[in-house]
Every structure is written in structure tokens, then in C-alpha cells.
Design a protein around this motif. Sequence first.
Motif, short mmCIF file in Angstrom:
data_model
loop_
_atom_site.label_atom_id
_atom_site.label_comp_id
_atom_site.label_asym_id
_atom_site.label_seq_id
_atom_site.Cartn_x
_atom_site.Cartn_y
_atom_site.Cartn_z
N LEU A 565 0.81 -1.21 0.00
CA LEU A 565 0.00 0.00 0.00
C LEU A 565 0.85 1.27 0.00
CD1 LEU A 565 -2.86 -0.98 2.47
CD2 LEU A 565 -3.12 -0.39 0.05
N GLU A 566 1.99 1.21 0.65
CA GLU A 566 2.83 2.40 0.71
C GLU A 566 3.64 2.60 -0.58
OE1 GLU A 566 5.19 -1.00 2.55
OE2 GLU A 566 3.11 -0.26 2.53
N LYS A 567 3.52 1.64 -1.52
CA LYS A 567 4.25 1.74 -2.79
C LYS A 567 3.29 1.62 -3.97
CE LYS A 567 8.36 1.66 -0.72
NZ LYS A 567 9.37 2.74 -0.79
N LEU A 568 2.10 2.15 -3.86
CA LEU A 568 1.15 2.07 -4.96
C LEU A 568 1.75 2.66 -6.23
CD1 LEU A 568 -2.10 3.25 -3.11
CD2 LEU A 568 -1.56 0.92 -3.85
N GLY A 569 1.53 1.99 -7.35
CA GLY A 569 2.11 2.41 -8.62
C GLY A 569 3.37 1.66 -8.97
N LEU A 570 3.82 0.77 -8.09
CA LEU A 570 5.07 0.06 -8.29
C LEU A 570 5.01 -0.87 -9.51
CD1 LEU A 570 7.92 -0.65 -7.42
CD2 LEU A 570 6.95 -2.22 -5.70
N ALA A 571 3.90 -1.59 -9.68
CA ALA A 571 3.78 -2.50 -10.82
C ALA A 571 3.84 -1.73 -12.14
CB ALA A 571 2.49 -3.31 -10.73
N ALA A 572 3.16 -0.59 -12.18
CA ALA A 572 3.14 0.21 -13.41
C ALA A 572 4.51 0.80 -13.70
CB ALA A 572 2.10 1.32 -13.30
N ILE A 573 5.20 1.28 -12.67
CA ILE A 573 6.54 1.86 -12.89
C ILE A 573 7.53 0.78 -13.31
CG2 ILE A 573 8.51 2.84 -11.66
CD1 ILE A 573 6.70 4.79 -10.36
N THR A 574 7.41 -0.40 -12.71
CA THR A 574 8.29 -1.50 -13.10
C THR A 574 8.09 -1.86 -14.57
OG1 THR A 574 8.22 -2.38 -10.85
CG2 THR A 574 9.00 -3.87 -12.58
N ALA A 575 6.83 -1.93 -14.99
CA ALA A 575 6.56 -2.21 -16.41
C ALA A 575 7.12 -1.11 -17.29
CB ALA A 575 5.06 -2.36 -16.62
N SER A 576 6.99 0.14 -16.87
CA SER A 576 7.54 1.25 -17.66
C SER A 576 9.06 1.13 -17.76
CB SER A 576 7.17 2.59 -17.03
OG SER A 576 5.77 2.81 -17.10
N MET A 577 9.70 0.71 -16.69
CA MET A 577 11.15 0.54 -16.73
C MET A 577 11.57 -0.59 -17.67
SD MET A 577 12.77 2.81 -15.02
CE MET A 577 14.38 2.02 -14.85
N MET A 578 10.71 -1.57 -17.84
CA MET A 578 11.02 -2.65 -18.78
C MET A 578 10.97 -2.17 -20.23
SD MET A 578 11.62 -5.17 -16.76
CE MET A 578 11.62 -6.62 -17.83
N ILE A 684 -1.69 3.73 -11.66
CA ILE A 684 -0.41 4.44 -11.62
C ILE A 684 -0.05 4.94 -10.23
CG2 ILE A 684 -0.34 5.12 -14.05
CD1 ILE A 684 -1.61 7.75 -13.33
N GLY A 685 -0.93 4.71 -9.22
CA GLY A 685 -0.61 5.08 -7.85
C GLY A 685 -1.03 6.49 -7.49
N THR A 686 -0.51 6.98 -6.37
CA THR A 686 -0.80 8.33 -5.90
C THR A 686 0.50 9.12 -5.84
OG1 THR A 686 -0.44 7.93 -3.54
CG2 THR A 686 -2.60 7.33 -4.44
N VAL A 687 0.37 10.43 -5.73
CA VAL A 687 1.56 11.27 -5.65
C VAL A 687 2.42 10.86 -4.46
CG1 VAL A 687 2.38 13.62 -5.22
CG2 VAL A 687 0.53 13.23 -6.86
N ASP A 688 1.79 10.64 -3.31
CA ASP A 688 2.56 10.30 -2.10
C ASP A 688 3.29 8.97 -2.24
OD1 ASP A 688 1.74 12.63 -0.90
OD2 ASP A 688 0.09 11.71 0.20
N THR A 689 2.59 7.95 -2.76
CA THR A 689 3.23 6.63 -2.83
C THR A 689 4.30 6.57 -3.92
OG1 THR A 689 1.50 5.78 -4.32
CG2 THR A 689 1.17 5.49 -1.94
N VAL A 690 4.03 7.14 -5.07
CA VAL A 690 5.02 7.10 -6.14
C VAL A 690 6.27 7.89 -5.75
CG1 VAL A 690 5.49 7.85 -8.52
CG2 VAL A 690 3.37 6.67 -7.97
#
Length: 962
Positions: A565-578, A684-690
Motif C-alpha cells: 500500500l505504501e508503494k502504490l504504482g510500483l507494478a506500473a513503474i516496473t513495467a515502464s522501466m522494462m 499508476i498510484g498516488t503522488v505520495d506513494t510514487v
Amino acid sequence: MKSLPLSLILSGLLLAGVGCQVKNDPTPIGGQPALPDGITLVESVERETADQLIIPYKKYSLDNGLTVILHEDNSDPLVHVDVTYHVGSGREEVGKSGFAHFFEHMMFQGTENVADEGHFKIVAESGGTLNGTTSADRTNYYQTVPSNQLEKMLWLEADRMGFLLDAVTQEKFEIQRETVKNERGQNYDNRPYGLVRERVGEALHPEGHPYSWSTIGYLEDLDRVDVNDLKKFFLRWYGPNNATLTIGGDFDEAQTLQWLAKYYRPIPRGPQVDEPEKPTVELDSDRYISMEDRVSLPMLYMSFPTVSLHHPDEAPLDVLMFILGQGETSLLYKNMVKNGVAVQASSNHGCQELLCTFTIVALPNPANGKTLADLEKIIRESLAEFEGRGVNEDDLTRVKMSIVSSMIYSLESVAGKVTQLASYEIFEGNPNYIAQNIARYESVTEADVMRVYRKYIVGKPAVVMSTVPNGQLDQIAGPDNWERYQRALPDYMATSDADLAYRRAKDNFDRSIQPPAGDNPRISLPFIWRSELGNGVSVLGAVNDETPTTTIRLSMTAGQRDEPLEKLGLAAITASMMNEATLKSTNEELSNRLQKLGSTITFSADNNRTTVAIRSLSENVDATLAVAAEKLLQPKFDSDDFKRVKAQTLQAIQSSKTNAADTVASVYQELLFGRDNPFAYLDIGTVDTVSEITLDDVKAFHAAYYSSKIASIVAVSNFDRDELVKKLLVFEPWGGEKVTRVALQPFPKIEGTKLYLVDKPGAAQSEIRIAKRSLSYDATGEFYRANLMNFVLGGNFNSRINLNLREDKGYSYGARSGFSGEQDYGTYVASAAVRTDATQDSIVQIEKEVRHYAESGITKPELSFTKNAIGQRDARRYETPTQKLAFLSQIVQYKLDDDFVTRRNEILADIGQEEINNLAREHLDVADMIIVVVGDKQTIFPGLKELGYDIVELDADGNLVE
């Protein structure tokens, strides 16, 4: 500079017109029987060898001027019917903008022989889909239906070509006028940056130029006219001599010609239509304009006037567009995005019949502190750099392949082929233009690109528009030096009945009788083959030999649901990094390789899955898969790439807050599923978590979840199983540990209906969602049956909810409802974007329709309509590689039997009123639903209070407003 070798386009593929036979003989050919009276064969284009890249067709002319193009394709039991009229907003008069688009709406409102909204109902009940589109230069209407419904579609299109006007009433006019206003509100006025192109069009073109207004037109123009003005527009432009009827698919040619003679030949031709003049557009100096808007980021939009559609200089300008601002190999990417100056920078060359425009768009990265003036300076420096750098052979190879491959992909569907044939006929008078079109790009040289750059771009005036958040005019590129003019409207002259010169068709049959459907076509599901790689990854595939293309989807059952929960958006950012650099190659090198192959590879993540989407010309699939394996197995996770991706994600989140549709979606999902479940938030998560996500977090997520143990592959190709599996062995070295899915947290309890309000000051529309938690996905269970139940309530254009809000009240551009589900959860949602002043009553009307349906149930005619509409859709569900891929993905993701479609058809055939009504009573209790509204509180709050619900005010992040 040599032209691009044809072997790079497609092995063994010849161009249209080279090795194809064109006959210009009006006499019967090939044993063809005599043509019906009034129909003349103009030409026949035939394929001589199986591997030629052409679209075979026969072109006919009726004696009333109608052009007919027939393209037979018997690979699927469907037909696509397109009627394109050579009229768009570019044919409109000053003060009467929006007429072409308005008439697109009116053409669906019934005729002398078709009831109001009957067109949608008849096509849907036939198992088909339909729409219409309007541009500056043409308007088209199209249907894709099972092949046994062709006569009915020809009757429908002929009826609105020749028998529309007597059915057009002032009442219908008023309703559709409101619908068009709602469309403008939804797509222009209430959308971030929605008015940019309209403002640029005004500044770019001389006052009165037909491109100086947008296709949807000005509201004041629509308000000053009446139904007779619209009828006059129809009589001027909608004659058969200004239309092209194109039919593609599985049909009998001789029978089709008989139907064409019967339904179309009696329609009289309209006034003479000449080719439009192309007024010159020249700017004497740069025109700076600006606008404040409800946006999160400033945007710079530069527009240079260039040539016109199919002009000799169009192709080299397109090549220039790619080199300057398309993809990671472009100069704008290098100078603005790669270094973090901008979150987005690109160029485009949009071409229309009268004028093309070369545009450059950039949005600054706020972390870098650059203004739009800074961005303009960098853009102009990039242009100067291009002049010094020049064009190299690699540029031409890459760009030409990108352009030509997109043409090949467009041939994967009958609709795509019909669209090309119709467009080429309308704008060139030659449906066989594909050969010349490809040849235009083949022949582009380095000197051509430099010539057009100097002629149209460098040192040439442009419109430079700055769009900035409210209150940030200090961010603009430069002071406005061009003022938006007060439109000089001519005095309004009402059109009387006497001014309307009706054209009456004379029939020798009763046109009011709807033609019956032919024998039901035989539907063949894609033949499915299975295999498995040595690392245990399952492979499900199907053969599609209609085009030499390969489409692959590699999926892993891990996504946003698996994030902390504290890292919302992590899956999307990981995919973007791929999608970024690998240990072996820079992102620019990867992009260069893929563009030269005509291929795309995209990693993405949603709530429950991470997906690698691969598309390739089949001759290049080995090289494409090598890039995909490199990206999957050897990501670099570069720190500079991470900073850029993170900044882009943060800006996407901020931008979503300015979009009412995104806001309402995130709010109702959090309310239904609770803040303890990651999937309840935007992907894509929230500003705080991303902001808290680190590169180490990305590496850890990749290590934990990018595993072959939770992966599967689905593929559609012209290769057979053994050939394709051999190529997929490139993924066999991939390993990974076993993965356990994150458990769902308990969902919040919904206790009675509450209304949640998010204030969007000044919003032109309100976004409404009435929602509840509901059934999880089940392809042949109660979830499927519930969607059958909902079909007439909110699942199609003629549904009760849509007809009420759009067609009866004129509140909305479209309203709908439906069940959606994943394996562990689901929702029922009724949704609409409505006029601000209709917010209260729209909620009342939606609830009324839901309650009435739950209490009274489905009628016998509605049940029959549901069965017919859904029961015949399979004919068009498995045509394209993308559709076949979706079918295979369903089987894999939800572990379905191969014959689940057969089971569904049995359920549909057996379901009755009693079962439908029981489902409605069980799942449509309004008391179980919440209401979420995003709109202008100052305007709508008094009306919402009258509804009697507890109102809870939230901000755009779903937090309570104190």
C-alpha cells in the motif's frame, strides 16, 4: 540514397499495381453475368499471386452517380458496409459550423421507413456494430454484421440516403442539438487541453477558412439555426453522386448488385459536387496565443502550415516528423525528454484535403523548472541541430518501415481494407492507390527531407500556443500578439419549406418492408493449438493466414494487487522501466531496431496482470522476439531512466486529477473496495506513494514477480504451431521462483445509499457513477447471465438508460450500465457524463430505470432483441489477430474450456423472462448502491440536496473535505 529494399517491407511481397491486373472494361468479365440496368463496371483489380500486397476489388458506377466498390473476403462470415459522403466541416458556411457533424447524428434518428432509434436497434438485433464519423473532409457511416444481414444493411443505408428528410422533425432536431452540446462538453469543454486545437485552428487559418472552426462547431451557430437549415445542408451534399458505397467481406457479388440496383438506383442524384478549392494559408509572422485551463501542466503547441493530402511533399514531411519527434530515436526525445526537461515532446504531421499542419507539442517537467519559453528555445535549437546533422540512411530505413508496416497492419480486418478503399476513392478517385502511396515513401531521399524542412519549417512562421494552469500566465512562451477575432457572422436568413428542393425516389416495391435475414452463417471458432516451453510457460495459439503478421501476448499474473500500500504504482513503474534500456542496448538503440523491423513491444501492468504485447511482420518475428527477450531477461534499470519514468508517472497522476472521468473512477473504486486493497486505486498510484518508490523497489518487484512460474503466452500468426513455438524458444532461458498472490483485504460495508460529491469548479458537465460491488467474473455462470439481464437496461445504445438520458432528455452524450469482474471481485456500475444543469434529474432518471426494471422485469420483445443481438455477434468476434488473441487470453486467464462459447450460446438460447427477472431483482437493488458525482458544487449542490441522500464531500483523492 537508395530507396528502401522491398525485402525489408515483406519477403516476397509485391506492390499493388506491380503484378496485379487492372481491367477497365464495362463488359462482363470472367464469365460474370450481365449487370443490372443502370450499373456499369468501371474497373476490376485482381490479385495474380497469393502474396501480393493489394486489396482486390471491383468498382461500379450507378447511373445516379453513386460509386460502389466491392471487395470479397470469404475468410470470416461477416460483411462491412461503409457509406462515405464527400462532405465534412470543410463544406460548411460561416455561421453554420457543425452541420456535417450534426447531420451525422440526425442520420441515426429514423427515416420514412425506419422508426426513431430504429437504425441502432436493427443493427444490434442483427448481431452487428455500427457508428459514424465526421472529419473536416468527409462523413462516413458503417456497419459490421454477419454476412446473412447484408441486404438489410443496404436497405438501411439507402433509406437514409433517399428517405430521411420527411422524418426529420423539429423535435428530433432539438434533442440532437442537446446531444451535440453534451458531446462538445464531454470531449472539448470539460477535457484538459480540449480547446487547444480549436484555438490553434482559428489563429492558423484566415477568418472564414473552412478549417478555422472545429468539426463539432460553435454552440452559438447551432443555436441560431433550425431544422430547415439542416435539411438544406443535406439536400446540397448527401446525394448519391457525392457518395461512395464500399462493401467488404463474405457476399455473393451477383446478388449484391441486384440489391444495389433495387435499393439505390431509384434515388435521384443531387446537385453537382466539384472538388473543393484549396485556399492558401500563409502566416506573415509567428502568432503567439495563450489560454488558461484546468490542467496540471503547461503545454506548448506549435503549428506550421504545410501542404495538402497526398501532395508530393507530404511523404518527405512525414519522414521529417519521425526524425524530429517520434519515438526514442528522435531529436526532441533526446533534447527534451531523455534529459528530464520535458515529460513529453513530440511532432506530428496531420494531413487533410485542404491543408496539412506540422505540429510540435511539449509539456515541461516541473522538477526542472523550465517555462514554455524555455521549451520553445530548445525546440528551435533542435531544429537548428537537425539542419547541421542532416538525414542519414538509417533514418530513412527506420521511418519508411514504420510507415509501411502500419499500412500492412491496417489490412488485418475487412473494416480496415474497406476504409482504405473508400478513402482512396474519395480523395484520389482511385481505390488502388495503395501502390502509389507506398511508392511515395519508397522514393523519399535525404535531399527531399532537407528540402521540405527548409521550405516549410525552418524560419517559417507558426502558431505558438501556450496552455497553462489557471493563474500561471507567467509560464507562457511569449506575450500574445494575435487576438481572437470577434466572428463576423452574416445576418441569419431562415430557410423556409419553399427553399427545400426535395428529390423523391420512385419505387416499384414496398420499401417499408424490412428485408429478411439470409440463412445463418456458419461460425467457426479459431482452431486452438497448445504447447509448452521447457521452462513450463504454457503457449496457446491460433493460425491467422490472412496477413503476414504475428501478434503475441506474454502475461504474468502479478500487478497492482501485489503492491504494498505504501508503494502504490510500483507494478506500473516496473513495467515502464522494462520499456527502457537493457544491459546490452540503450533505449534509443532498441527503438531503432524495432522501428526498422516495423515492430512494437510494450510492457504494461494493470490490477491483476503484467503484460508484454508484441506485434511484428512475420518475416521479422525472429529479430523482434530477440529484442523482446533482451528486454525481459536483461533490463538495465538505469537510474536516469528511473528518474524520468517516475517524473512522467507523477505528472500523469496530477493530470488525472484534472480529468473528471478519472477522478470519479478512482473515488468510487476506493469506496467500494476500501483503501486496504491496492487495486482500489488508479493503476499508476498516488503522488505520495510514487514519490516514495525507489529504484531498489523496482528491482525487488521485478525479482519477485517477473517469473516464468506465473507466465503464459498466447499467439496468433500465419506460422503454424511448430514454426512459431520454435521461435518462442527464445524465452526458454527465463526462470524465476514460485509466486504467491497477495490476499484480498475485507471490503468495506455499504450501509444504505450515500451520495459522494467531488467539487470541480466550473465543470461544463457532471460525471455520475451509481455503483455497487457485485459478481466476480464467470464466463458461463451467473456473471454472464447477469450481463444478459443488463443488456436492455444499460448494455447497448437502445438500452432504457441511454434512450432516456440521451435520446429523450438530451442530458448526455451517452449513458450505460454493466457488470465487470475479475476472478475475486466485481462491480455493477451505471455511468453518464451529463449537462451540469441536468445532474439532479439524471440521477433520478437512472435510479428510476433501474428500479422499474428490477420491479417489472424484461418484456418479451426485449428478451427477443437480447437473444438476437447477442446470439449473432460471434460472426464478427474472431476476425482479426487482436480479436483472436483476446479470445485465447480469456481461456488462459480464467482457465476456461475451449468450448465455453458453445456453452454460452446454450445459456442464451435457454434463458427466459423468469430467470432474467429474478436476476434483476437480486442484483439491481438501488439501496445497495452508492452515488458518486464529480461536478461544479456551486451549481449542482442545491439540487443534489433535494434527492434526500446523505451527502459526503470528498476531494479528488477521495479524502473527506472538512
